[in-house]
Design a protein around this motif. Structure first.
Motif, short mmCIF file in Angstrom:
data_model
loop_
_atom_site.label_atom_id
_atom_site.label_comp_id
_atom_site.label_asym_id
_atom_site.label_seq_id
_atom_site.Cartn_x
_atom_site.Cartn_y
_atom_site.Cartn_z
N TRP A 155 0.81 -1.04 -0.01
CA TRP A 155 -0.07 0.03 0.01
C TRP A 155 0.84 1.34 -0.03
O TRP A 155 0.65 2.25 -0.76
N ALA A 156 2.03 1.32 0.74
CA ALA A 156 2.81 2.37 0.97
C ALA A 156 3.24 2.65 -0.49
O ALA A 156 3.41 3.86 -1.04
N LEU A 157 3.90 1.48 -1.23
CA LEU A 157 4.45 1.67 -2.51
C LEU A 157 3.65 2.40 -3.64
O LEU A 157 3.85 3.02 -4.39
N LEU A 158 2.39 1.77 -3.34
CA LEU A 158 1.28 2.29 -4.38
C LEU A 158 0.65 3.63 -4.31
O LEU A 158 0.52 4.38 -5.01
N ILE A 159 0.79 4.08 -2.88
CA ILE A 159 0.33 5.40 -2.54
C ILE A 159 1.35 6.43 -3.14
O ILE A 159 1.28 7.27 -3.71
N ILE A 160 2.66 6.02 -2.84
CA ILE A 160 3.95 6.79 -3.28
C ILE A 160 3.76 6.99 -4.89
O ILE A 160 4.00 7.93 -5.52
N GLU A 161 3.63 5.86 -5.44
CA GLU A 161 3.49 5.89 -6.95
C GLU A 161 2.47 6.70 -7.27
O GLU A 161 2.67 7.50 -8.48
N ALA A 162 1.17 6.73 -6.79
CA ALA A 162 0.03 7.56 -7.36
C ALA A 162 0.31 8.87 -6.99
O ALA A 162 0.09 9.74 -7.71
N LEU A 163 0.79 9.22 -5.87
CA LEU A 163 1.16 10.68 -5.51
C LEU A 163 2.20 11.27 -6.38
O LEU A 163 2.54 12.48 -6.42
N GLY A 164 2.99 10.31 -7.19
CA GLY A 164 3.95 10.92 -7.85
C GLY A 164 3.78 11.78 -9.16
O GLY A 164 4.24 12.73 -9.64
N GLU A 165 2.28 11.70 -9.39
CA GLU A 165 1.73 12.34 -10.50
C GLU A 165 1.24 13.53 -9.99
O GLU A 165 0.81 14.37 -10.82
N GLY A 166 1.27 13.86 -8.82
CA GLY A 166 0.85 15.29 -8.25
C GLY A 166 0.24 15.06 -6.79
O GLY A 166 -0.11 14.14 -6.42
N THR A 167 -0.46 16.24 -6.37
CA THR A 167 -1.48 16.31 -5.27
C THR A 167 -2.72 15.84 -5.55
O THR A 167 -3.39 16.05 -6.70
#
Length: 132
Positions: free
Chosen positions: A33-45
């Motif tokens: 979950w942490a990895l996927l959250i970081i990946e998703a937030l890499g696109e922006g806020t």
């Protein structure tokens, strides 16, 4: 020029030591979950609901727990806008962006070797390998 951010003993950063801060941090961020959250937030806020929509299968509770952990570790910044109802946004900090580079590498590795891993799993289970 490379500057080291770490201030403490090398033992604190050694993830192989059970009592190290490095192991604690590694344990926090090395979950799906942490990895996927970081990946998703890499696109922006993103707002909470937007973030949850980006990560299929994550529960409200898991998203909340992981966002709090990432914020505690300084990887995600939470901004509350003083409006009614409150608007809360999440974005990666500089260390979070740096970690995303590593996660992108892990994603690239997964795409590159998924066929190999799938075939190995089928061999291990004694079944036929899937075509890739």
């Amino acid at each position: 020029m490379v500057t080291k951010q770490f201030k403490g003993s090398p033992d604190d950063a050694d993830v192989r030591r059970a009592d190290s801060l490095g192991r604690e941090i590694f344990s926090d961020v090395a979950n799906k979950w942490a990895l996927l959250i970081i990946e998703a937030l890499g696109e922006g806020t993103l707002r909470f609901g937007e973030l949850r929509g980006e990560i299929e299968g994550i529960s409200h509770k898991m998203l909340t727990q992981n966002l709090r952990m990432l914020e505690r570790n300084g990887l995600v910044e939470r901004t509350v806008h003083p409006v009614v109802p409150p608007r809360v946004e999440y974005t990666l900090t500089e260390p979070g962006q740096a970690l995303r580079v590593t996660i992108d590498g892990l994603c690239d590795w997964t795409h590159r070797y998924i066929g190999h891993i799938d075939a190995a799993r089928h061999r291990f289970a004694g079944g036929p390998a899937q075509a890739s």
